[in-house]
Design a protein around this motif. Structure first.
Motif, mmCIF file in Angstrom:
data_model
loop_
_atom_site.group_PDB
_atom_site.id
_atom_site.type_symbol
_atom_site.label_atom_id
_atom_site.label_comp_id
_atom_site.label_asym_id
_atom_site.label_seq_id
_atom_site.Cartn_x
_atom_site.Cartn_y
_atom_site.Cartn_z
ATOM 1 N N LEU A 87 0.821 -1.204 0.000
ATOM 2 C CA LEU A 87 0.000 0.000 0.000
ATOM 3 C C LEU A 87 0.861 1.263 0.000
ATOM 4 O O LEU A 87 0.559 2.235 -0.700
ATOM 5 N N TRP A 88 1.914 1.268 0.772
ATOM 6 C CA TRP A 88 2.805 2.430 0.844
ATOM 7 C C TRP A 88 3.357 2.760 -0.547
ATOM 8 O O TRP A 88 3.311 3.911 -1.000
ATOM 9 N N HIS A 89 3.901 1.758 -1.221
ATOM 10 C CA HIS A 89 4.497 2.000 -2.536
ATOM 11 C C HIS A 89 3.447 2.429 -3.555
ATOM 12 O O HIS A 89 3.722 3.275 -4.423
ATOM 13 N N LEU A 90 2.270 1.866 -3.457
ATOM 14 C CA LEU A 90 1.194 2.255 -4.372
ATOM 15 C C LEU A 90 0.808 3.716 -4.151
ATOM 16 O O LEU A 90 0.610 4.482 -5.118
ATOM 17 N N LEU A 91 0.696 4.128 -2.890
ATOM 18 C CA LEU A 91 0.341 5.514 -2.582
ATOM 19 C C LEU A 91 1.441 6.483 -3.021
ATOM 20 O O LEU A 91 1.149 7.612 -3.448
ATOM 21 N N ILE A 92 2.685 6.068 -2.929
ATOM 22 C CA ILE A 92 3.788 6.911 -3.405
ATOM 23 C C ILE A 92 3.615 7.210 -4.894
ATOM 24 O O ILE A 92 3.751 8.356 -5.348
ATOM 25 N N LEU A 93 3.272 6.160 -5.685
ATOM 26 C CA LEU A 93 3.081 6.369 -7.121
ATOM 27 C C LEU A 93 1.876 7.265 -7.391
ATOM 28 O O LEU A 93 1.902 8.118 -8.283
ATOM 29 N N VAL A 94 0.805 7.079 -6.626
ATOM 30 C CA VAL A 94 -0.395 7.893 -6.818
ATOM 31 C C VAL A 94 -0.101 9.361 -6.521
ATOM 32 O O VAL A 94 -0.467 10.265 -7.306
ATOM 33 N N LEU A 95 0.585 9.653 -5.403
ATOM 34 C CA LEU A 95 0.841 11.042 -5.025
ATOM 35 C C LEU A 95 1.872 11.691 -5.931
ATOM 36 O O LEU A 95 1.849 12.913 -6.140
ATOM 37 N N ASP A 96 2.776 10.905 -6.497
ATOM 38 C CA ASP A 96 3.687 11.466 -7.488
ATOM 39 C C ASP A 96 2.921 11.888 -8.742
ATOM 40 O O ASP A 96 3.199 12.927 -9.337
ATOM 41 N N ALA B 171 -1.884 15.240 -12.085
ATOM 42 C CA ALA B 171 -2.733 14.091 -12.434
ATOM 43 C C ALA B 171 -3.069 14.066 -13.930
ATOM 44 O O ALA B 171 -4.240 14.096 -14.315
ATOM 45 N N PRO B 172 -2.050 14.021 -14.807
ATOM 46 C CA PRO B 172 -2.329 14.011 -16.251
ATOM 47 C C PRO B 172 -3.157 12.802 -16.651
ATOM 48 O O PRO B 172 -2.966 11.704 -16.112
ATOM 49 N N GLY C 200 -3.776 7.624 -17.532
ATOM 50 C CA GLY C 200 -2.804 8.683 -17.281
ATOM 51 C C GLY C 200 -1.860 8.344 -16.148
ATOM 52 O O GLY C 200 -0.653 8.636 -16.209
ATOM 53 N N PHE C 201 -2.391 7.723 -15.097
ATOM 54 C CA PHE C 201 -1.557 7.294 -13.960
ATOM 55 C C PHE C 201 -0.486 6.311 -14.416
ATOM 56 O O PHE C 201 0.704 6.458 -14.086
ATOM 57 N N LEU C 202 -0.874 5.313 -15.210
ATOM 58 C CA LEU C 202 0.083 4.307 -15.670
ATOM 59 C C LEU C 202 1.081 4.905 -16.658
ATOM 60 O O LEU C 202 2.285 4.597 -16.608
ATOM 61 N N ALA C 203 0.592 5.758 -17.563
ATOM 62 C CA ALA C 203 1.498 6.373 -18.536
ATOM 63 C C ALA C 203 2.531 7.264 -17.841
ATOM 64 O O ALA C 203 3.695 7.329 -18.256
ATOM 65 N N HIS C 204 2.104 7.941 -16.780
ATOM 66 C CA HIS C 204 3.016 8.793 -16.025
ATOM 67 C C HIS C 204 4.187 7.985 -15.483
ATOM 68 O O HIS C 204 5.323 8.496 -15.379
ATOM 69 N N HIS C 205 3.932 6.732 -15.147
ATOM 70 C CA HIS C 205 4.989 5.876 -14.597
ATOM 71 C C HIS C 205 5.547 4.913 -15.649
ATOM 72 O O HIS C 205 6.182 3.907 -15.298
ATOM 73 N N ASN C 206 5.311 5.220 -16.919
ATOM 74 C CA ASN C 206 5.867 4.434 -18.037
ATOM 75 C C ASN C 206 5.498 2.956 -17.954
ATOM 76 O O ASN C 206 6.331 2.076 -18.206
#
Length: 529
Positions: free
Chosen positions: A368-377, A383-384, A403-409
């Motif tokens: 959950l921590w790592h998932l939230l880090i990606l969301v807040l980034d 939030a493109p 957009g969330f997934l594309a932001h993180h390639n």
């Protein structure tokens, strides 16, 4: 006893007025109003500390409606309810007034709770098991009631504060953990399946932020022991899950949906459907496109309306979809491409024995921590959205998660949509039927009765020959429809393309019957009717 918790009562009407006023004035802690009824948040005792991934994982608290007995207990615990009564003084020379602690009678407590208007009492809009993004993009992460959203965070795992602006190092570590450890060893059929799963894993966090409906999630595999239950257990362990058997009758399915919506869980899983099951349910199709689910309350005569804020999932092997479910489903497909997936060498996995690892609360916190880090980034960068992605009623969800997934390639999101059409049993049956019809009769107009007669097997001696090779459309029971039923089926398909084929219709020359014919893409409408 604190003076603010002292409640003096008297006659019946006076007691009703006093208690109602005291409840509005926050006499009892953790008391809210939901749908016009008072509810009280309480901790559930005796729950499983670490249930398996394919077992129910309830939230640690529940919103219990206040009943007379419940209210009596809470008053005894949190307040000093008393009345004044007279008694002889110690010397016996006169009368004096003394306090006497009382429990108001049941009928009085029932009258107190009978109303639906509770001005000033905070509104409870839902109970969540993990942090969520508020509509303004801030993270609700403090356990307890959140006045801005009306949500109550009953965290399943104790999470330290997540930074509003994660550092590049934290983002890199989070992405590496999720992709290269947590999800590395699942036998994804394609990169789309992994991307779709990550989108589903983040969906409960983003649902209030995106203000969108969420599609149905289908997690299936070619073989047992491929990891399906671990995948559903991922969000289930984080957000609270309810595991249910699949109801093959529509009425039973409807009842189970209504019942589970009364529970505080974020994920509902129909687990381990029979191999090859076709998910073709009007009830389910309605559910995933309804922001509010309305139905008759079980055991009562009144209707209830419940916000549909759950993630609905199903697991099984080689599942199919039918009807309207094909366009309302996100598929995550696993293909181990081996005879005994359970014999894979777990010691070489990124996380050995993941099915046991995910049940440990500390490990759930890590995910959950790592998932939230990606969301807040992602939100920290505005939030493109993926503006080019669409999915019927779920386009806001698809564009946000895309957009969330594309932001993180992370590529491949929804790229397997064509695969869902391939497992659309309804689409496949009609496409095969129309293709065979066109090859048999071209675009010649026919009545339903004529078409039905052409579907009868021909006899040569003692042998029967099916000119349609088993492709003639059948009813739900697998039987060939009579002419009347066939006409109704064909009418319901007029103008709907099935692959390269479509049914057209017109009146015959006398104008007393409908005729039907099949056009193939590029062919023209027949002139001779």
């Amino acid at each position: 006893m604190n003076d603010t918790n002292r409640v003096q009562v008297g006659s019946g009407p006076e007691t009703i007025r006093v208690l109602k006023a005291a409840l509005v004035d926050e006499l009892l802690p953790d008391t809210y109003v939901s749908g016009g009824d008072l509810v009280h948040m309480e901790t559930i005792s005796g729950g499983q500390a670490s249930p398996a991934a394919d077992e129910d994982s309830p939230l640690p608290v529940t919103a219990s409606p206040l009943a007379p007995a419940t209210l009596a207990g809470l008053l005894a615990e949190h307040a000093y309810v008393y009345r004044m009564r007279s008694r002889k003084s110690d010397g016996g020379s006169g009368m004096e007034l003394v306090e006497e602690e009382v429990t108001p009678p049941r009928e009085i407590l029932s009258s107190v709770l009978a109303g639906k208007t509770w001005p000033g009492v905070p509104t409870l809009r839902g109970v969540i098991g993990a942090p969520v993004l508020r509509r303004d993009g801030t993270l609700l992460q403090r356990p307890g009631y959140d006045p801005a959203t009306g949500l109550y965070l009953a965290a399943k795992v104790a999470l330290p504060p997540v930074p509003d602006q994660p550092s590049p190092e934290q983002v890199h570590t989070a992405r590496d953990f999720l992709l290269n450890r947590f999800l590395r060893d699942f036998p994804w059929a394609s990169e789309a399946d992994r991307a779709n799963y990550l989108a589903l894993l983040a969906t409960p966090i983003l649902r209030h932020f995106t203000r969108s409906l969420t599609p149905f999630a289908l997690i299936d595999a070619t073989m047992p022991a491929s990891g399906k239950s671990i995948l559903t257990g991922g969000p289930g362990m984080l957000y609270g899950q309810r595991i249910m058997p699949w109801a093959y009758a529509e009425e039973e399915l409807r009842k189970s949906i209504t019942a589970v919506l009364a529970e505080q869980v974020g994920v509902v899983v129909w687990d381990n459907l029979a191999e090859g099951t076709v998910i073709d349910s009007p009830t389910l199709a309605l559910l995933v496109t309804a922001g509010v689910w309305s139905d008759r309350q079980l055991g009562a005569s009144r209707n209830i309306a419940t916000v549909n804020d759950r993630l609905w999932m199903a697991t099984g092997n080689n599942l199919q979809v039918g009807g309207d479910m094909a366009s309302r489903t996100v598929r995550v497909h696993l293909d181990p491409n081996m005879p005994r997936p359970e014999q894979r060498d777990q010691s070489r996995f990124g996380i050995p024995h993941l099915d046991q690892w995910i049940t440990v609360p500390a490990n759930q916190l890590t995910v959950l921590w790592h998932l939230l880090i990606l969301v807040l980034d992602w939100t920290g960068q505005g939030a493109p959205r993926a503006a080019t992605v669409s999915m019927r009623q779920f386009t806001p969800w698809a564009q946000s998660l895309g957009g969330f997934l594309a932001h993180h390639n992370i590529g491949g999101f929804l790229a397997n949509a064509a695969d869902i059409r391939d497992i659309d049993e309804d689409e496949s049956r009609w496409r095969a039927f129309l293709s065979c019809w066109h090859s048999q009769h071209g675009s010649a107009p026919m009545t339903a009765a004529d078409l039905r007669r052409s579907g009868e097997p021909s006899r040569v001696g003692f042998d029967e020959h099916d000119n349609w090779d088993g492709q003639f459309i059948t009813t739900a029971t697998g039987r060939m429809p009579n002419a009347l039923a066939l006409g109704r089926l064909l009418t319901g398909q007029i103008g709907r393309w099935r692959g390269d084929y479509v049914i057209r219709s017109a009146k015959n020359d006398r104008g007393d019957r409908n005729t039907f014919w099949v056009e193939c893409h590029g062919s023209s409408t027949p002139h001779n009717r």
